[in-house]
Design a protein around this motif. Structure first.
Motif, PDB file in Angstrom:
ATOM      1  N   LEU A 165      39.798  48.426  42.196  1.00  0.00           N
ATOM      2  CA  LEU A 165      40.511  47.711  41.805  1.00  0.00           C
ATOM      3  C   LEU A 165      40.537  47.038  42.663  1.00  0.00           C
ATOM      4  CD1 LEU A 165      43.130  49.920  39.896  1.00  0.00           C
ATOM      5  CD2 LEU A 165      41.123  48.268  38.844  1.00  0.00           C
ATOM      6  N   ARG A 166      41.112  46.947  44.300  1.00  0.00           N
ATOM      7  CA  ARG A 166      41.329  45.900  45.287  1.00  0.00           C
ATOM      8  C   ARG A 166      40.142  45.309  45.398  1.00  0.00           C
ATOM      9  NH1 ARG A 166      44.047  49.984  49.046  1.00  0.00           N
ATOM     10  NH2 ARG A 166      46.553  49.716  48.247  1.00  0.00           N
ATOM     11  N   ARG A 167      39.081  45.560  45.250  1.00  0.00           N
ATOM     12  CA  ARG A 167      38.048  44.865  45.120  1.00  0.00           C
ATOM     13  C   ARG A 167      38.018  44.076  43.890  1.00  0.00           C
ATOM     14  NH1 ARG A 167      35.310  48.813  47.027  1.00  0.00           N
ATOM     15  NH2 ARG A 167      34.039  49.550  45.288  1.00  0.00           N
ATOM     16  N   ILE A 168      38.098  43.977  42.972  1.00  0.00           N
ATOM     17  CA  ILE A 168      37.965  43.378  41.636  1.00  0.00           C
ATOM     18  C   ILE A 168      39.192  42.152  42.265  1.00  0.00           C
ATOM     19  CG2 ILE A 168      38.948  43.790  38.934  1.00  0.00           C
ATOM     20  CD1 ILE A 168      37.273  46.415  39.579  1.00  0.00           C
ATOM     21  N   GLU A 169      40.209  42.747  42.380  1.00  0.00           N
ATOM     22  CA  GLU A 169      41.153  41.283  42.736  1.00  0.00           C
ATOM     23  C   GLU A 169      41.140  40.407  44.186  1.00  0.00           C
ATOM     24  OE1 GLU A 169      46.298  42.180  44.207  1.00  0.00           O
ATOM     25  OE2 GLU A 169      44.608  43.025  45.170  1.00  0.00           O
ATOM     26  N   GLY A 170      40.122  40.977  44.746  1.00  0.00           N
ATOM     27  CA  GLY A 170      39.349  40.202  45.928  1.00  0.00           C
ATOM     28  C   GLY A 170      38.609  39.627  44.794  1.00  0.00           C
ATOM     29  N   GLN A 171      38.001  39.786  43.836  1.00  0.00           N
ATOM     30  CA  GLN A 171      37.017  38.864  42.907  1.00  0.00           C
ATOM     31  C   GLN A 171      37.337  38.370  42.751  1.00  0.00           C
ATOM     32  OE1 GLN A 171      34.548  42.310  41.186  1.00  0.00           O
ATOM     33  NE2 GLN A 171      33.025  40.976  41.839  1.00  0.00           N
ATOM     34  N   VAL A 172      38.067  37.810  41.793  1.00  0.00           N
ATOM     35  CA  VAL A 172      39.469  37.415  41.053  1.00  0.00           C
ATOM     36  C   VAL A 172      40.048  36.295  41.944  1.00  0.00           C
ATOM     37  CG1 VAL A 172      41.476  37.079  39.004  1.00  0.00           C
ATOM     38  CG2 VAL A 172      39.612  38.789  39.379  1.00  0.00           C
ATOM     39  N   ARG A 173      40.585  36.842  42.696  1.00  0.00           N
ATOM     40  CA  ARG A 173      40.598  35.460  44.206  1.00  0.00           C
ATOM     41  C   ARG A 173      39.731  34.904  44.211  1.00  0.00           C
ATOM     42  NH1 ARG A 173      42.329  38.737  47.684  1.00  0.00           N
ATOM     43  NH2 ARG A 173      44.128  40.303  46.896  1.00  0.00           N
ATOM     44  N   GLY A 174      38.686  34.998  44.368  1.00  0.00           N
ATOM     45  CA  GLY A 174      38.137  34.265  44.832  1.00  0.00           C
ATOM     46  C   GLY A 174      37.725  33.406  43.721  1.00  0.00           C
ATOM     47  N   LEU A 175      37.551  33.360  42.290  1.00  0.00           N
ATOM     48  CA  LEU A 175      37.298  33.173  41.617  1.00  0.00           C
ATOM     49  C   LEU A 175      38.536  31.979  41.132  1.00  0.00           C
ATOM     50  CD1 LEU A 175      36.638  36.026  38.739  1.00  0.00           C
ATOM     51  CD2 LEU A 175      35.158  33.829  39.161  1.00  0.00           C
ATOM     52  N   ILE A 218      30.958  31.615  35.701  1.00  0.00           N
ATOM     53  CA  ILE A 218      30.258  31.951  34.851  1.00  0.00           C
ATOM     54  C   ILE A 218      29.758  33.688  35.785  1.00  0.00           C
ATOM     55  CG2 ILE A 218      29.013  32.080  32.767  1.00  0.00           C
ATOM     56  CD1 ILE A 218      29.829  29.611  32.282  1.00  0.00           C
ATOM     57  N   ASN A 219      28.747  32.643  36.391  1.00  0.00           N
ATOM     58  CA  ASN A 219      28.482  34.453  36.678  1.00  0.00           C
ATOM     59  C   ASN A 219      29.124  35.400  37.390  1.00  0.00           C
ATOM     60  OD1 ASN A 219      25.513  34.450  36.025  1.00  0.00           O
ATOM     61  ND2 ASN A 219      25.091  32.538  37.796  1.00  0.00           N
ATOM     62  N   GLN A 220      30.296  34.642  38.480  1.00  0.00           N
ATOM     63  CA  GLN A 220      31.601  35.837  38.878  1.00  0.00           C
ATOM     64  C   GLN A 220      32.476  36.608  37.936  1.00  0.00           C
ATOM     65  OE1 GLN A 220      31.288  36.674  42.584  1.00  0.00           O
ATOM     66  NE2 GLN A 220      29.295  35.696  42.381  1.00  0.00           N
ATOM     67  N   VAL A 221      32.578  35.280  36.845  1.00  0.00           N
ATOM     68  CA  VAL A 221      33.154  35.525  35.608  1.00  0.00           C
ATOM     69  C   VAL A 221      32.993  37.542  35.413  1.00  0.00           C
ATOM     70  CG1 VAL A 221      34.218  35.971  33.655  1.00  0.00           C
ATOM     71  CG2 VAL A 221      34.070  34.459  35.367  1.00  0.00           C
TER      72      VAL A 221
END
Length: 82
Positions: free
Chosen positions: A13-23, A37-40
């Motif tokens: 979940l922390r990695r996902i949180e980082g991915q969302v911040r990256g988005l 879209i690829n990152q989403v």
């Protein structure tokens, strides 16, 4: 949920949180829509993985002792994996 599953789920979940911040950053930087879209899609896959881990844990630890568990699991699967 056992301790190892809980720990790995929190890490995911922390990695996902980082991915969302990256988005968010990608949108702020006006990056191409296709890249965003690829990152989403990547975030969606990661969340789906977390859901599967949680469902497995639920089946292994909680649902065994609950006579209504089958109905609950069917509802969860129907709601999340259409």
């Amino acid at each position: 949920m056992n301790c190892d599953t809980k720990k790995s789920t929190i890490q995911r979940l922390r990695r996902i949180e980082g991915q969302v911040r990256g988005l968010q950053k990608m949108v702020e930087e006006d990056r191409p829509c296709a890249e965003i879209i690829n990152q989403v899609a990547s975030v969606e896959q990661a969340l789906s993985g977390v859901s599967k881990v949680l469902l497995t844990s639920h089946l292994q630890h909680c649902a065994q002792h609950d006579p209504n568990a089958i109905d609950e699991v069917v509802q969860l699967i129907t709601r999340h994996w259409r």
